[in-house]
Structures are given as C-alpha cells and as structure tokens.
Scaffold this motif. Sequence first.
Motif, PDB file in Angstrom:
ATOM      1  N   ARG A   1     -10.881  -8.226  -0.681  1.00 11.20           N
ATOM      2  CA  ARG A   1     -11.880  -7.086  -0.489  1.00 11.20           C
ATOM      3  C   ARG A   1     -11.430  -6.184  -0.014  1.00 11.20           C
ATOM      4  O   ARG A   1     -10.527  -6.504   1.674  1.00 11.20           O
ATOM      5  CB  ARG A   1     -12.923  -8.247   0.212  1.00 11.20           C
ATOM      6  CG  ARG A   1     -14.536  -7.099   0.713  1.00 11.20           C
ATOM      7  CD  ARG A   1     -15.590  -7.804   1.220  1.00 11.20           C
ATOM      8  NE  ARG A   1     -16.450  -7.185   1.558  1.00 11.20           N
ATOM      9  CZ  ARG A   1     -17.904  -7.930   1.836  1.00 11.20           C
ATOM     10  NH1 ARG A   1     -17.794  -9.216   2.127  1.00 11.20           N
ATOM     11  NH2 ARG A   1     -18.918  -7.150   2.082  1.00 11.20           N
ATOM     12  N   VAL A   2     -11.776  -4.507   0.021  1.00 10.89           N
ATOM     13  CA  VAL A   2     -11.294  -3.899   0.744  1.00 10.89           C
ATOM     14  C   VAL A   2     -11.446  -4.216   2.294  1.00 10.89           C
ATOM     15  O   VAL A   2     -12.567  -3.814   2.463  1.00 10.89           O
ATOM     16  CB  VAL A   2     -11.306  -2.417   0.038  1.00 10.89           C
ATOM     17  CG1 VAL A   2     -11.506  -1.317   1.314  1.00 10.89           C
ATOM     18  CG2 VAL A   2     -11.380  -1.957  -1.285  1.00 10.89           C
ATOM     19  N   LEU A   3     -10.931  -3.651   3.095  1.00 11.52           N
ATOM     20  CA  LEU A   3     -11.157  -4.186   4.808  1.00 11.52           C
ATOM     21  C   LEU A   3     -11.049  -2.258   5.823  1.00 11.52           C
ATOM     22  O   LEU A   3     -11.685  -2.064   6.534  1.00 11.52           O
ATOM     23  CB  LEU A   3     -10.105  -4.807   5.334  1.00 11.52           C
ATOM     24  CG  LEU A   3     -10.471  -6.405   4.843  1.00 11.52           C
ATOM     25  CD1 LEU A   3      -9.601  -7.018   5.416  1.00 11.52           C
ATOM     26  CD2 LEU A   3     -11.677  -6.736   4.777  1.00 11.52           C
ATOM     27  N   GLY A   4     -10.290  -0.782   4.898  1.00 10.04           N
ATOM     28  CA  GLY A   4     -10.552   0.053   5.174  1.00 10.04           C
ATOM     29  C   GLY A   4      -9.825   0.738   4.297  1.00 10.04           C
ATOM     30  O   GLY A   4      -8.680   0.268   3.702  1.00 10.04           O
ATOM     31  N   VAL A   5      -9.736   1.865   4.198  1.00 10.68           N
ATOM     32  CA  VAL A   5      -9.252   2.758   3.826  1.00 10.68           C
ATOM     33  C   VAL A   5      -9.030   4.408   4.621  1.00 10.68           C
ATOM     34  O   VAL A   5      -9.742   4.903   5.146  1.00 10.68           O
ATOM     35  CB  VAL A   5      -9.427   3.506   2.371  1.00 10.68           C
ATOM     36  CG1 VAL A   5      -9.125   4.725   0.964  1.00 10.68           C
ATOM     37  CG2 VAL A   5     -10.139   2.165   1.262  1.00 10.68           C
ATOM     38  N   HIS A   6      -7.847   4.341   4.506  1.00 11.27           N
ATOM     39  CA  HIS A   6      -7.346   5.959   5.267  1.00 11.27           C
ATOM     40  C   HIS A   6      -6.372   7.073   4.648  1.00 11.27           C
ATOM     41  O   HIS A   6      -5.328   6.684   3.998  1.00 11.27           O
ATOM     42  CB  HIS A   6      -5.980   5.419   6.105  1.00 11.27           C
ATOM     43  CG  HIS A   6      -7.028   4.487   7.314  1.00 11.27           C
ATOM     44  ND1 HIS A   6      -7.631   4.171   7.813  1.00 11.27           N
ATOM     45  CD2 HIS A   6      -6.415   3.181   6.680  1.00 11.27           C
ATOM     46  CE1 HIS A   6      -8.496   2.846   8.142  1.00 11.27           C
ATOM     47  NE2 HIS A   6      -8.109   2.399   8.136  1.00 11.27           N
ATOM     48  N   ILE A   7      -6.985   7.744   4.335  1.00  7.03           N
ATOM     49  CA  ILE A   7      -6.386   9.203   3.799  1.00  7.03           C
ATOM     50  C   ILE A   7      -5.569  10.017   4.672  1.00  7.03           C
ATOM     51  O   ILE A   7      -6.839  11.407   5.263  1.00  7.03           O
ATOM     52  CB  ILE A   7      -7.172   9.611   2.515  1.00  7.03           C
ATOM     53  CG1 ILE A   7      -7.551   8.346   1.931  1.00  7.03           C
ATOM     54  CG2 ILE A   7      -6.446  11.259   1.658  1.00  7.03           C
ATOM     55  CD1 ILE A   7      -8.906   8.365   0.714  1.00  7.03           C
ATOM     56  N   ILE A   8      -4.947  10.425   4.506  1.00 10.72           N
ATOM     57  CA  ILE A   8      -3.766  11.722   4.892  1.00 10.72           C
ATOM     58  C   ILE A   8      -3.378  12.602   3.431  1.00 10.72           C
ATOM     59  O   ILE A   8      -2.878  12.147   2.608  1.00 10.72           O
ATOM     60  CB  ILE A   8      -2.960  12.393   6.095  1.00 10.72           C
ATOM     61  CG1 ILE A   8      -2.907  13.667   6.000  1.00 10.72           C
ATOM     62  CG2 ILE A   8      -1.790  11.145   5.699  1.00 10.72           C
ATOM     63  CD1 ILE A   8      -2.203  13.119   7.857  1.00 10.72           C
ATOM     64  N   GLY A   9      -4.556  14.054   3.876  1.00 11.39           N
ATOM     65  CA  GLY A   9      -4.074  15.001   2.010  1.00 11.39           C
ATOM     66  C   GLY A   9      -5.174  15.718   1.730  1.00 11.39           C
ATOM     67  O   GLY A   9      -6.365  16.449   2.330  1.00 11.39           O
TER      68      GLY A   9
END
Length: 461
Positions: A402-410
């Motif tokens: 299960r996805v717990l966190g998503v972090h994006i720089i861009g």
Amino acid sequence: MPQHDLIVIGAGPGGYVAAIRAAQLGKNVACIEQEPLLGGTCLRVGCIPSKAMLESSHLYEEVAGGLDKRGIKTTGVKLDLPEMLRHKERVVQSLGGGVDALFKKNKITRYFGHARIDGPGRVVVTGKDGNEELTAAHILIATGSKPATLPGIELDGDRIGSSTEALSYDQVPPHLVVIGAGYIGLEMGTVWRRLGAQVTVLEYLDRILPGMDSELARDAKKLFEKQGLTFQLGCKVTGVKLNRKTCDVQIEGADPIRCDKVLVAVGRKPNTDDLGLDSVNVETDHRGFIAVNGHYQTGEPTIYAIGDVIGGAMLAHKAEEEGVACVEQMYTGYGHVNYDTIPGVVYTEPEIATVGKTEDALKEAGIPYRKGTFPFIANSRARASGHTDGKVKILAHKETDRVLGVHIIGPHAGELIAEAAVSMEFGASSEDIARCCHAHPTLAEAVKEAALAVDKRSINS
C-alpha cells in the motif's frame, strides 16, 4: 435582529467554501469579513499573489537568459516591476470578485466588519455604521492566521516585513535576507532572486523545509544553491538593527549580516484577536489554537472552528476540506477529512510536492517499507521541455505494498501529486499505479516508473 441558520466568521478558503456548502444544503447563511475583498489571506496576500509573482519572475528569468539552448535568442529584455505588480493585483481582484459572485449566486448574506461572539448563538458585527447583532443556531470560526515573528524582531512593514510586504516591494532589494527556510521563505526568496536580488536564507534548524522528506529537502537545497540562493543553517537570529538605509541581522555567535530588506518567514499564528471567546466555552491551547473535537466542534456545542485557527497544516486546501466536512457533519450527520492524503506543494522552480508519510517518519515509527525512485532526466517529456532536475519517490508498505507516501521534486510536481493523493485516498498499492497506462510522452510517466521501481522493475532507468 437578523436570524440565520449559520454564521461563518471569516471569508478565507475555509470560511467561504463552508458558507457555500451550507447554502447548497438549503441553509440561511451569513458570512462576516472585515476585509473589503473576499477570499482571505490566501487570495489577498498569500497563495494567489505569490503564485502570480512566482510565475512572472520565472518567465522573466527564462526570457532574460534561459532560452538560448532552445534556439530562442532574446536581447534587450527589461523588468517592468510596477506592471508585474499590477498583473498580480488584477489576478487578486478578479478572483475576489469571483467569490463575491458566488456569495450572491448562493444567496449568502455578507456582513462587512469585525465579528465578536457575544455568547452562544450571538455575534456582534462592528462596522463603519456601528454595531449590529446577529443570531444563528450555529457559528463557525474560520478566521485563519497571521504572520509570526521572533523575539527581538519587530515588523515595521517597510524594511522588516512578512510575506505581505515581500509581495509588494516597489523595487528589487539589492540584498534580501529571509529568516526561515520553509515554504513561504523559499518561494518569496526565489521570486526576488530571479528578479535580481542577492538572497540569503537563515534557518534555525540544520536543514531546509522542516517536516518535508529530508532526502527531497537535501536535493532542493543543492538546486537552490545552484540558482544563487545562499543558506546559513543552524543559526539563531536574535534581532534586527535598523540603520539609516540598511538593516543588520544579528545572529548568535556570528557576525551580523547587512542587507536592504528582511523577510520574516518563521511561520504563522492563529488569528483569534478580540473574537469574544471568553464569552463562551471555547478553549485555546498554549499557542492560541482553538481546541476542537473530531467534528470541528469546540467546547461550546453550537460553535465550530476550522482551518489555520485550529492548527495542523496551514494550507488553504486543508481549510476548504475541513469547511465542507464540518458543515456536512453539522447538517447531514457525516463529514470527514483524511489528513494522510492532504498534499503540500512548494511552488519554487522546480516545484516540490508531497503527500503522506515521509521516509523519516516511517523509519522513526518502525514501519517496514520499500522505496522506488525515478529521475526526471530519464523522462522523455522532461528532456524535451528542458526541465530535468528532480525525481519522483514512492514509499510503499513492505508487506502490503500500500502506498504510504509520495514525494516529488521536479517540473509541475504540484500537478503530478494529485495522482498520488487520489491513489492513496483509494488505498492503492504501488502495483496499482504501475499497472495503470500513462500517456506518452508525459511527466506523469515518471510516477508510473517510480511505482515500478518499488519492485525494482523500472523500464527506463
């Protein structure tokens, strides 16, 4: 004495959205706002004007010298700061007028003035024509927040100011010192750096972007330094001395920094001044935030509160969600906000976006996880557009996926994070995201590839 079903105090994102939702449910709604323009801090001196300045300053920097490698030669580019500021104001005024139109469409009664609660079900509005007493079955406090400062620093609204003043400098400061390396400080710092200022960012902690995933924060710092920002971390600012034309920012154990303007961006505090909370059973904590239960109800059963004034993430969209949930709970018996899926975005260049748990938080809690990352430099759309800095990072539970966190720089991270928030809201696994077809060529393919990377099967890296 006007009688309403609901009185909303404050017409910011939380307040005006709550008022509209209550009106949609057939209620007689009043909203009290002391500013002439509806929309609150977010619209007037926060989210909206800052994004207008971020976008304009980014365009200026690109046109002034960032397009040569794209085969676009420009000469004689000049900054017209007054016109840039006028554009910002046109955007603000237009959107504020839009909120006013929504009030009229939904038959919401707007009262102009300062609101003060005078016991359960009663609010006194002090306006230019004196006092008017209103009554209602329910009262919703949505008064938001205001800039905080540090001991020894007094905001003078000129050389030492908050983000409000930094949105309207009448000329580019030769040297701007930003105190605080959070969302606001970095956004406004990058605006004025692009327009020509030397920018020094001071932060008490040993990192930037407190609370954000530390890996992305480290990546961001390197990119900001390449852009020209200077950071001094782990420093305690003790005061600011005003000289005849300059300022000296005083730092404990170090030499002062001389500059032309100081932006104090050390957070915000709840706006509860003279609300009359002492006339009802509404309690606040030691920082002034209003205490509420899971349904946004205060100690006084007919009085509710939402948004910045109750603490938590001080985000406009969080306040909006709380406004809807509060009103629906009030009138339908059910309302809920999933705080684990509220995204946050830093609108710098590149953008930084996050939703869910950080890797730091998972480690601290001892939650087993797997990580997948994918760099934008390997994404075809990013390559074509010339914006290849950054990456997508997906954290999934080691056992359930299960996805717990998503972090994006861009590039366009603030838009890309929406897919992650929706996926998490529906309890998706990284496999679910990886199996969904993403159009080619798009930046969103980087999200799919990061999901594939959780299982070590990314195709393009």
